[in-house]
Write an enzyme that holds these catalytic residues in place. Structure first.
Site, short mmCIF file in Angstrom:
data_model
loop_
_atom_site.label_atom_id
_atom_site.label_comp_id
_atom_site.label_asym_id
_atom_site.label_seq_id
_atom_site.Cartn_x
_atom_site.Cartn_y
_atom_site.Cartn_z
N ARG B 54 -11.71 -7.27 11.97
CA ARG B 54 -13.10 -6.83 12.02
C ARG B 54 -13.88 -7.31 10.80
O ARG B 54 -14.93 -7.96 10.93
CB ARG B 54 -13.09 -5.30 12.08
CG ARG B 54 -14.40 -4.61 11.94
CD ARG B 54 -14.15 -3.10 11.96
NE ARG B 54 -13.47 -2.77 13.18
CZ ARG B 54 -14.09 -2.50 14.33
NH1 ARG B 54 -15.41 -2.51 14.39
NH2 ARG B 54 -13.40 -2.20 15.40
N THR B 55 -13.40 -6.99 9.63
CA THR B 55 -14.12 -7.36 8.41
C THR B 55 -14.15 -8.88 8.24
O THR B 55 -15.18 -9.47 7.87
CB THR B 55 -13.45 -6.71 7.18
OG1 THR B 55 -13.44 -5.30 7.37
CG2 THR B 55 -14.19 -7.03 5.90
N LYS B 84 6.16 -16.65 -2.14
CA LYS B 84 7.04 -17.43 -3.02
C LYS B 84 6.96 -16.93 -4.46
O LYS B 84 7.56 -17.52 -5.34
CB LYS B 84 6.66 -18.91 -2.94
CG LYS B 84 6.83 -19.50 -1.54
CD LYS B 84 6.31 -20.92 -1.46
CE LYS B 84 6.46 -21.44 -0.02
NZ LYS B 84 5.63 -22.65 0.21
N ARG B 105 -9.47 -9.62 0.48
CA ARG B 105 -8.98 -8.33 0.94
C ARG B 105 -7.56 -8.18 0.44
O ARG B 105 -6.74 -9.09 0.64
CB ARG B 105 -8.98 -8.30 2.47
CG ARG B 105 -8.27 -7.13 3.08
CD ARG B 105 -9.20 -5.91 3.13
NE ARG B 105 -8.79 -4.97 4.13
CZ ARG B 105 -9.64 -4.28 4.87
NH1 ARG B 105 -10.94 -4.45 4.72
NH2 ARG B 105 -9.22 -3.42 5.75
N HIS B 133 -14.57 -0.63 -0.94
CA HIS B 133 -14.96 -1.53 0.14
C HIS B 133 -16.48 -1.61 0.06
O HIS B 133 -17.19 -1.08 0.91
CB HIS B 133 -14.49 -0.94 1.48
CG HIS B 133 -14.52 -1.90 2.61
ND1 HIS B 133 -15.06 -3.16 2.50
CD2 HIS B 133 -14.07 -1.80 3.89
CE1 HIS B 133 -14.93 -3.78 3.67
NE2 HIS B 133 -14.34 -2.99 4.52
#
Lengths: 310, 310, 310
Positions: B54-55, B84, B105, B133
């Site tokens: 969604r974001t 890694k 994110r 957010h």
């Protein structure tokens, strides 16, 4: 006029099919002349709950060739809000704020119709479960039409896992719109075409028969439409998978037995049901199908977003 | 002037919030008139260590509508160099060679700040763990402002899992910048708003109270901000999840009890905390929030990459 | 002239390397002046059977900076038709209908050559198993050339897991084309450079030696090329991984012992084999390598799709 949605093969009548095929023909010219910008400011969202890289990339390529842009999720089932319990309705209502058209692939039959009901932008069904895959059927029929010009009167053999094969179902619906078409279903007896399609053909007076011997039928038909035995849809029936796999193999001998102007199709991917040495034969048109898929999808995107003359 | 980074809600003062909202308003016009090319040669990298389709799609749609391009990784935690053993600093320093702006994110609170410290290009925090957010908070506040014009004096109820809800935290920080605002936290007692936010409100003399009865508060406030009980953040407390879920449901009766000009917000996705028959009510603005998210993100991208008048 | 494919480092002779480096230099100017539209109607497909976000994003950024478009799959092994049993040949033949150039990453050595044999559009090898990673080698050599102008006569130490390191193999092939070059392989005795490379160097009269002490060699060479001990390629040899890891660390003392005009390279990602306090040293050019990767890939895309003067 604009196409509202592309949900199932049946929605196209013969007239509209002609329009789609003419548009696809135009798109072929556009693609070979280096693309266009007619969809420059449009955004297509590919929302795939079941991965299908092939179909996704085909749509994305089609959109890009018309100058459009793409936003995409390949694994919506696991990664998206669906995992948090969101309904498909809410997902569609959200994504329609982000895009101008949604290409939807789902693992459950009927989801495209659910989406269409609430969407304010066009939905294109890119396959929903064992339901339909209408753009595949359109590209199949377009490839047949390019070879024979006239679809009326053709005999078509559909071969393989007809029970679980979404593409043969959608193609059968389309063929039922033409006259004097004859269909032969060739499958193991435990993977036969379902009754709803047979009833649909009966209703439209399309003769069909069932048979389990490809070699007997191959010399008689105009089109052989091979399909893969889909292991992923036979997970709970491994015995059936082993029995079905290898039962129908198109090799050079089969192709040589086919009629002169006949053609061999396959929706791909294939495993071993068509041997690669057949690829160079002019009857083998499965790579043309893939190419035609781009043109058909370009046509549909244009018809949904810009419109068409009827 | 250019925005350097978008890391947390607090960084915006009232003047800057006004600029963001005015820019978002301009973006609304651009979006409805078919997009723009002002970011034509810019590249945005979406780097998501925690999937959020969604974001991600909202940011990508915003970038595309301004003519920009996107490179993207949806699952950086598992697939990228992080697996890694690469540090976030090295990842940021690498990706800033590929792009002009990074939308990040991350599953860990504080990562956006870490990234900002070493990045030579703008970082936009698209959510970091239980931290912040900020773009969600901005779109929430923008939606409130569009309804009430004046934010001073409003009373806002925040409902649901306030302990783990990132969006309510960021929104509380923003509301604290206005006068005469009153906040009511409605949650089960085991999912209460954390003390840092309460102390922040006290410091800014924003009155707040806690309550566990939504039906009592609903008729009294201007804004009800519902949130989902997040199963994924309560994995180790399944009993709490079951107790919390279903405790607060906004149905028609609740909406009818709300004040005339009040509004109902939700950051989405929802599960069953708002019943779908409420969607058509003019008080229900959660789909406007989604749309506003595009405009706010277009505004922020433009303010970071091109600049703004102060 | 056009480049047909980019499959392995050896395919480039000294003249062609000069062309690539000159083109890369032009691309650097284009990138800093805001990009170009010379590949406006071209589509690049990134087909990655093994995830490598870094390499994928670098190619995508390069394509976008030239105005081209991208279609992409990050996890082709699991998600694509490959999981259904499709051959790499069929996959390539399919994707060439969707795109104008394919960037292929595969987990098996030799796959790029297989793809090249049947493809009708250019294939760029973005790493195939323990085989080659030619674009990395080109960017490595380009970075060396930018520092020293003349590559003839340089001494280069390659350090780390030389047995499994794809990048050192490709770089060794390229260095073998120059005169008076000397190579020192520094590795634990159980991770030594394989014989095929040593034989190739012998054949081209490139002197090489093996050594296991970095501190002894560091003051003597012009280039130190560090590599990561790749845990993922030593899964079945955890003891070796632990022994190898930490054996070679470049810290400030090592850098200070290096010659005045020498340089330190690393293909990245790094774990702890170069300590971050070295990053600011002018000898540390690994972030320039990353930047140069964009320019080299822009150059190769242009040379494949538009052509070049020889």
């Amino acid at each position: 006029m604009k196409l509202d949605h592309v949900i199932e093969a049946q929605q196209f009548d013969r007239d509209l099919l002609e329009v789609v095929f003419n548009e696809a023909n135009e798109m072929e010219k556009i693609a070979y002349s280096g693309g266009s910008d007619i969809l420059k400011h449009a955004i297509m969202a590919t929302v795939f709950y079941e991965p299908s890289t092939r179909t996704r990339l085909s749509f994305e390529s089609a959109m890009i060739r018309l100058g459009g842009r793409v936003i995409s999720t390949e694994n919506a089932r696991e990664f998206s809000s669906a995992a948090k319990g969101e309904s498909i309705q809410d997902t569609i209502r959200t994504i329609q704020s982000y895009a101008d058209i949604i290409v939807l692939r789902h693992y459950q039959s009927g989801t495209a119709k659910l989406a269409e009901k609430i969407a304010q932008i066009p939905i294109i069904n890119a396959g929903d479960g064992a339901g339909q895959h209408p753009t595949q059927a359109l590209l199949d029929l377009y490839t047949i039409k390019e070879s024979f010009i006239k679809i009326d009167g053709l005999s078509v053999a559909m071969v393989g896992d007809l029970e679980n094969g979404r593409t043969v179902r959608s193609l059968a619906y389309l063929l039922a719109k033409y006259s004097d078409v004859k269909i032969v279903f060739i499958s193991p007896d435990f993977l036969r075409m379902k009754d709803d399609i047979k009833q649909h053909l009966d209703k439209h007076e399309i003769p069909w028969e069932e048979c389990d011997d490809l070699r007997e039928i191959a010399p008689q038909v105009d089109v052989i439409y091979m399909t893969r035995i889909q292991r992923e849809r036979l997970i709970e029936r491994p015995g059936d998978y082993e029995k079905a796999r290898g039962k129908y193999i198109v090799n050079r001998a089969v192709v040589d037995s086919m009629k002169d102007k006949s053609i061999l199709l396959h929706p791909f991917p294939r495993v071993d049901e068509i041997s690669p040495d057949v690829d160079v034969d002019p009857k083998a048109l499965y790579f043309s199908q893939i190419q035609n898929g781009i043109f058909i999808r370009m046509a549909l995107l244009k018809m949904c977003l810009i419109g068409y003359q009827h």
